[in-house]
Design an enzyme around this catalytic site. Sequence first.
Site, mmCIF file in Angstrom:
data_model
loop_
_atom_site.group_PDB
_atom_site.id
_atom_site.type_symbol
_atom_site.label_atom_id
_atom_site.label_comp_id
_atom_site.label_asym_id
_atom_site.label_seq_id
_atom_site.Cartn_x
_atom_site.Cartn_y
_atom_site.Cartn_z
ATOM 1 N N GLY A 1 -11.295 142.213 156.190
ATOM 2 C CA GLY A 1 -10.262 143.214 155.901
ATOM 3 C C GLY A 1 -10.793 144.627 155.976
ATOM 4 N N ASP B 1 -15.796 131.845 150.932
ATOM 5 C CA ASP B 1 -15.876 132.861 151.996
ATOM 6 C C ASP B 1 -17.164 133.659 151.898
ATOM 7 O OD1 ASP B 1 -14.222 133.592 149.635
ATOM 8 O OD2 ASP B 1 -14.426 135.608 150.436
ATOM 9 N N ARG C 1 -24.677 146.064 158.414
ATOM 10 C CA ARG C 1 -25.350 144.852 157.957
ATOM 11 C C ARG C 1 -25.678 143.971 159.153
ATOM 12 N NH1 ARG C 1 -21.855 141.260 153.774
ATOM 13 N NH2 ARG C 1 -20.567 140.433 155.440
ATOM 14 N N ARG D 1 -18.740 131.361 157.936
ATOM 15 C CA ARG D 1 -18.734 131.012 156.514
ATOM 16 C C ARG D 1 -18.082 129.641 156.316
ATOM 17 N NH1 ARG D 1 -17.787 136.624 154.340
ATOM 18 N NH2 ARG D 1 -18.022 137.935 156.162
HETATM 19 P P1 AMP Z 1 -15.447 140.507 149.189
HETATM 20 O O1 AMP Z 1 -15.104 140.494 147.746
HETATM 21 O O2 AMP Z 1 -16.058 141.783 149.660
HETATM 22 O O3 AMP Z 1 -16.204 139.304 149.634
HETATM 23 O O4 AMP Z 1 -14.027 140.482 149.929
HETATM 24 C C1 AMP Z 1 -13.089 139.435 149.829
HETATM 25 C C2 AMP Z 1 -12.004 139.642 150.840
HETATM 26 O O5 AMP Z 1 -11.234 140.812 150.552
HETATM 27 C C3 AMP Z 1 -12.501 139.819 152.263
HETATM 28 O O6 AMP Z 1 -11.600 139.198 153.116
HETATM 29 C C4 AMP Z 1 -12.488 141.322 152.443
HETATM 30 O O7 AMP Z 1 -12.359 141.685 153.789
HETATM 31 C C5 AMP Z 1 -11.263 141.718 151.640
HETATM 32 N N1 AMP Z 1 -11.367 143.096 151.129
HETATM 33 C C6 AMP Z 1 -12.140 143.545 150.123
HETATM 34 N N2 AMP Z 1 -11.983 144.863 149.932
HETATM 35 C C7 AMP Z 1 -11.085 145.279 150.853
HETATM 36 C C8 AMP Z 1 -10.502 146.545 151.182
HETATM 37 N N3 AMP Z 1 -10.803 147.663 150.518
HETATM 38 N N4 AMP Z 1 -9.625 146.577 152.213
HETATM 39 C C9 AMP Z 1 -9.291 145.477 152.878
HETATM 40 N N5 AMP Z 1 -9.807 144.262 152.622
HETATM 41 C C10 AMP Z 1 -10.686 144.159 151.630
HETATM 42 MG MG MG Z 2 -16.841 138.291 151.065
#
Ligand code: AMP
Ligand code: MG
Length: 480
Positions: free
Chosen positions: A86, A246, A170, A177
């Site tokens: 995202g 994920d 990164r 995943r």
């Molecule tokens: P994470 O907690 O970083 O592993 O993210 C979990 C999911 O939420 C993933 O699919 C990310 O791409 C999405 N995500 C987290 N923060 C954002 C954001 N600010 N905008 C869009 N998607 C997000």
């Molecule tokens: Mg993640």
Amino acid sequence: MFNFHSTYKELPAQFFSNAKPEPVASPTIVIFNEDLAQAIGVDIASFNDRQKADLFSGNKVVDGSEPFSQAYAGHQFGHFTMLGDGRAHILGEHVTQSGEKFDIQLKGSGRTPYSRRGDGRAVLGPMLREYIIAEAMHSLGIPTTRSLAVVSTGESVMREQALPGAILTRLSSSHIRVGTFEFAANYENGSSVSSLLDYTLERHYPSLIGKENKAVSLIEAVMEKQAELIVHWMRVGFVHGVMNTDNMALSGEGIDYGPCAFMDSYDPEVVFSSIDRMGRYSYTNQPNIAQWNLARLIETMLPLIDNDPNKAIEIAKETIGQFSRLYKDKGLAMMRSKLGLVSEQDEDEKLIWELLSWMKSNNADHTNTFHDLINSKLPKNELYQQKQFQDWHTKWQSRLEQNNQPLEESLSVMRSTNPAVIPRNHKVEEALEAAHNSDFNPLHKLLAALKDPYKDRKDREEYQKAPEPTEKVYQTYCGT
Ligand code: AMP
Ligand code: MG
């Protein structure tokens, strides 16, 4: 520059979306990992900071890059959701001179078709935290994604308050995943999982390509990698904090370091993440969760395991059941190494548990206790004067003698198993807070202190000391 040979887009179209990073107002380089750039043969020594900032913010997409975001799903705290990158873009798959391949991914680089209601952005603190943790893991010899750069975007990001935006670059041997398989299994077209399975084998486990049951072979290989990874985490007292499916990579690398932390005093139940209210991802629960996640992985492949659904389930259960034994064996071997037990005796487990339970009751520092044992003379610490500890120490010393190996052998195993330094949470927070106020010195000092963590160095005592009660950090926030 980058030597992109991207293969992910050869997967069926549902697995990704072409998407370009969204330009940012005024990117500046916060940190750049020159050593890593050199190691992977990315020569940008001639770039000035402006050019680097343009590159690592996604403002300028380099020749040969066709950025894309990946689709995936995942079980988050036990609940299934469709997700996807995202706020991340893969610029391409860089191949080094020795043939190693890395995804080059920008995180926080803007909205994508998978953003849902998110803004596609990331905050400076959490991106630096991920940068630090990943590099610390690498120095500790633990499989992990790597960090190449962080830029600040010059834009604010609205969270509970306005915070400085940032983008992390990164590197990962891939971003496949458990959730990618869950996405594939959820997709109407039944051949999705099969395509992804073949792709994953080719990318990570080519020796398994000709196996009779490819699905089971892949699971077994991933189980092995994950058991090793979790054993490493337990060894250094690491709590990932969000082991959602994920956030578990098929490569066996640790990925997505959010509200994670290394424990100071030993407490198996410890949880740092403010959102983990039930302790699902506590230190001691990590092996169980790894197994739970692997069960979600094998479920996606049932039709490939056997045509008879009942038989497939039976094989799946049998396979995943082996994780407990696998983990226990590796975990015990690791604990033996921490104590320099280079031979095996039945009583070893008891000896180990006695120490751990003493450490728990006395809030002994996890890292320092094991590191102190390497020295013939224990430091003058009140805790070590306790009779219970002294008795244990005597027992351990006589056990060492029964190794029938020179003591030096034990000590050398202990030295390479028990780090002198870890990224202690209060030092990480200190560096992040200073960075928030545009002082990057503590960050650089911390990163320097985390290099060669198994060496005895006199210049980093500040980073080895357990936090004072007032310094101790009990909670970490996603903050994303
Ligand atoms: P994470 O907690 O970083 O592993 O993210 C979990 C999911 O939420 C993933 O699919 C990310 O791409 C999405 N995500 C987290 N923060 C954002 C954001 N600010 N905008 C869009 N998607 C997000
Ligand atoms: Mg993640």
